[in-house]
Write an enzyme that holds these catalytic residues in place. Structure first.
Site, PDB file in Angstrom:
ATOM      1  N   LYS A  79       0.856  -1.274   0.041  1.00 34.76           N
ATOM      2  CA  LYS A  79       0.078   0.089  -0.129  1.00 34.76           C
ATOM      3  C   LYS A  79       0.937   1.193   0.033  1.00 34.76           C
ATOM      4  O   LYS A  79       2.035   1.246   0.425  1.00 34.76           O
ATOM      5  CB  LYS A  79      -0.919   0.092   1.395  1.00 34.76           C
ATOM      6  CG  LYS A  79      -2.280   0.792   1.131  1.00 34.76           C
ATOM      7  CD  LYS A  79      -3.332  -0.073   0.626  1.00 34.76           C
ATOM      8  CE  LYS A  79      -4.594   0.857   0.791  1.00 34.76           C
ATOM      9  NZ  LYS A  79      -5.717   0.251  -0.351  1.00 34.76           N
ATOM     10  N   GLY A 181     -22.069   5.865  -1.222  1.00 35.65           N
ATOM     11  CA  GLY A 181     -20.623   6.092  -2.390  1.00 35.65           C
ATOM     12  C   GLY A 181     -20.819   5.227  -3.538  1.00 35.65           C
ATOM     13  O   GLY A 181     -21.909   4.788  -3.881  1.00 35.65           O
ATOM     14  N   VAL A 183     -19.588   2.110  -3.905  1.00 33.35           N
ATOM     15  CA  VAL A 183     -19.887   0.838  -3.750  1.00 33.35           C
ATOM     16  C   VAL A 183     -21.174   0.682  -3.063  1.00 33.35           C
ATOM     17  O   VAL A 183     -22.178  -0.107  -3.803  1.00 33.35           O
ATOM     18  CB  VAL A 183     -18.949   0.287  -2.556  1.00 33.35           C
ATOM     19  CG1 VAL A 183     -19.369  -1.073  -2.337  1.00 33.35           C
ATOM     20  CG2 VAL A 183     -17.388   0.094  -3.252  1.00 33.35           C
TER      21      VAL A 183
END
Ligand code: NAD
Length: 350
Positions: A79, A181, A183
C-alpha cells in the site's frame, strides 16, 4: 526525490518518500511478496502526522496480503500513502515524483487508486512507471472497480443471510446500509432489485434523497444507522465502525458490507460472535475491487471470465468460513485469517 528506508520487523520493505520541490511526503509499505508482487492502492489524506500516515500504510498493506491471498490472486500485499489534502495539495509534479519511487521498487509494488485518487491520477503516474493499474484507458485498463466490489459484497451478503436465516432470499429482509458512495450505491441497487427493504444513511444528504426516491429507502441520521433495527447491517463507508461503543447498540443479526477494516480490533469480532451477530469478514466480502484491478496487473485477456471465476471462489470461501465458524464455534474473522495463513504456508512449502 529522496527515499529513506525504514527498518521493520513486520514488513518486507518500508520506504519514506519526500521531495521538497513538490511538497511530497509519503510512504510505501510492502508487507509481503510471498504470493506475488505486492499490490494495493495509493491513498492521499491530510494525516495529522507522519506517524499516523506510517501506521495507516503498515496496517493497510498487511490487510492487502490477507485480501489478495484470500481471493486466490498471485499477488502480495502493499500500500502507499501521501500526506496532504488531495483537493488542495495534489499536483501532477507531486504524483510524478511519487511515481519515480514506485518505479525504483522495480515491480515489487504495484499501485492503483484508493481514497483521494482517480483514474486520471493513475494516468499521470503511468508516465513515470509501468507498475500502476486502475488506468482510465488502455488495452488492459480495468476501469471503475466499484460495481464488481458491490457484486462481491452482494454475493457475500446473500451467503451470510443463508447461514444466519436459512435462506439467501432477501425479499422481506431489511438491510441497514451505511454509505451510499461508489460501492454503497451499486449495492443498494442490487439489494432493492432482490426485494430487500433499505434503511440508509450518508453524510451526503443528496445521496440519501436519491436513495429514498429510487429505492423507497428509509433515511436515518448517520448517528443512528448503527443502532437501527434491521436483519443485516452493510457497512460501506468508513473503517473501525464495529467497536466497543457501537456493538452493544447493534440491533441486527448479521453484518456483511464492503468497508475496509470494519472491526476496530479483533476483540470486536469476538464480541459480535458472542452476541450471535454473524460477521462476514470484510476482506473476503470486498475482494471484487482488487480482483478487477488484478486483471490489469496480470494482463488478463478474458477479463469477464477471470472476474466471474474469482468472485465465485470468494463466495465459496465465505461459505466455507461461515460453515466452519458455526461448526467450531469460532468467530468468522479468526477462521478467515486461519485460511489465509494456511494458504501462505502451503505456498511457502511448495
Ligand atoms: P466513496 O468515498 O465513494 O463512498 C463512501 C460514502 O460514505 C460517501 O458517500 C460518503 O459520503 C459516505 N460516508 C462517509 N462517512 C460516513 C459516515 N460516517 N456515515 C455515513 N456515510 C458516510 O467510497 P467507496 O469507493 O464507495 O468505498 C466505500 C468503502 O468500501 C471504503 O471503506 C472502501 O475502502 C471500501 N472498498 C471500496 C472498494 C471499491 O471498489 N471502491 C473496494 C474495496 C473496499
Amino acid at each position: 526525490m529522496d527515499i529513506t528506508h525504514i527498518p521493520s520487523d513486520s514488513h518486507e520493505q518500508v520506504i519514506r518518500v519526500a521531495d521538497d520541490a513538490t511538497g511530497l511526503v509519503g510512504f510505501i509499505a510492502i508487507h509481503s511478496t510471498q504470493m506475488g508482487p505486492a499490490a494495493g492502492g495509493l491513498r492521499m489524506r491530510p494525516y495529522a502526522s507522519e506517524d499516523a500516515a506510517l501506521n495507516d500504510v503498515l496496517r493497510l498493506s498487511h490487510g492487502m496480503t490477507f485480501k489478495n491471498a484470500a481471493a486466490g490472486l498471485p499477488l502480495g500485499g502493499g500500500k502507499a500513502v501521501i500526506i496532504g489534502d488531495p483537493a488542495l495539495q495534489k499536483s501532477d509534479a507531486l504524483l510524478c515524483s511519487f511515481a519515480k519511487a514506485i518505479n525504483a521498487l522495480k515491480g515489487r509494488y504495484w499501485t492503483a487508486e484508493d481514497m483521494g485518487m482517480s483514474p486520471a491520477d493513475m494516468a499521470v503516474i503511468a508516465a513515470e512507471t509501468e507498475f500502476v493499474a486502475g488506468l482510465p484507458e488502455g488495452e488492459f485498463a480495468s476501469g471503475d472497480p466499484s460495481p464488481i466490489t458491490a457484486r462481491g459484497i452482494f454475493n457475500a451478503l446473500r451467503c451470510t443471510a443463508r447461514h444466519r436465516f436459512g435462506t439467501a432470499e432477501l425479499t422481506g429482509k431489511s438491510v441497514a446500509l451505511q454509505g451510499l458512495g461508489h460501492v454503497g450505491w451499486y449495492l443498494a441497487e442490487m439489494l432493492h432489485e432482490a426485494g430487500a427493504a433499505l434503511i440508509v444513511a450518508d453524510i451526503n444528504p443528496d445521496a440519501c434523497s436519491k436513495a429514498q426516491a429510487a429505492f423507497g429507502a428509509e433515511v436515518v441520521h448517520v448517528d443512528q444507522i448503527l443502532a437501527v433495527e434491521a436483519d443485516i447491517l452493510a457497512p460501506c463507508a468508513i473503517g473501525g465502525i464495529l467497536n466497543g461503543q457501537t456493538i452493544p447498540a447493534l440491533k441486527v443479526k448479521a453484518v456483511a458490507g464492503g468497508a475496509n477494516n470494519q472491526l476496530a480490533s479483533p476483540a470486536d469480532g469476538e464480541a459480535l460472535h458472542k452476541l450471535g451477530i454473524l460477521y462476514a469478514p470484510d476482506y473476503v466480502a470486498n475482494a471484487g475491487g482488487i480482483i478487477n484491478v488484478a486483471t490489469e496487473i496480470l494482463r488478463i485477456s478474458d477479463r469477464a471470465g477471470f472476474v466471474a471465476e474469482k468472485l465465485a471462489a470468494a463466495e465459496a470461501t465465505m461459505d466455507a468460513i461461515l460453515s466452519s465458524a458455526k461448526a467450531r464455534n469460532i468467530a468468522p474473522h479468526r477462521i478467515a485469517d486461519e485460511i489465509v495463513l494456511q494458504k501462505m504456508q502451503a505456498s511457502a512449502a511448495a
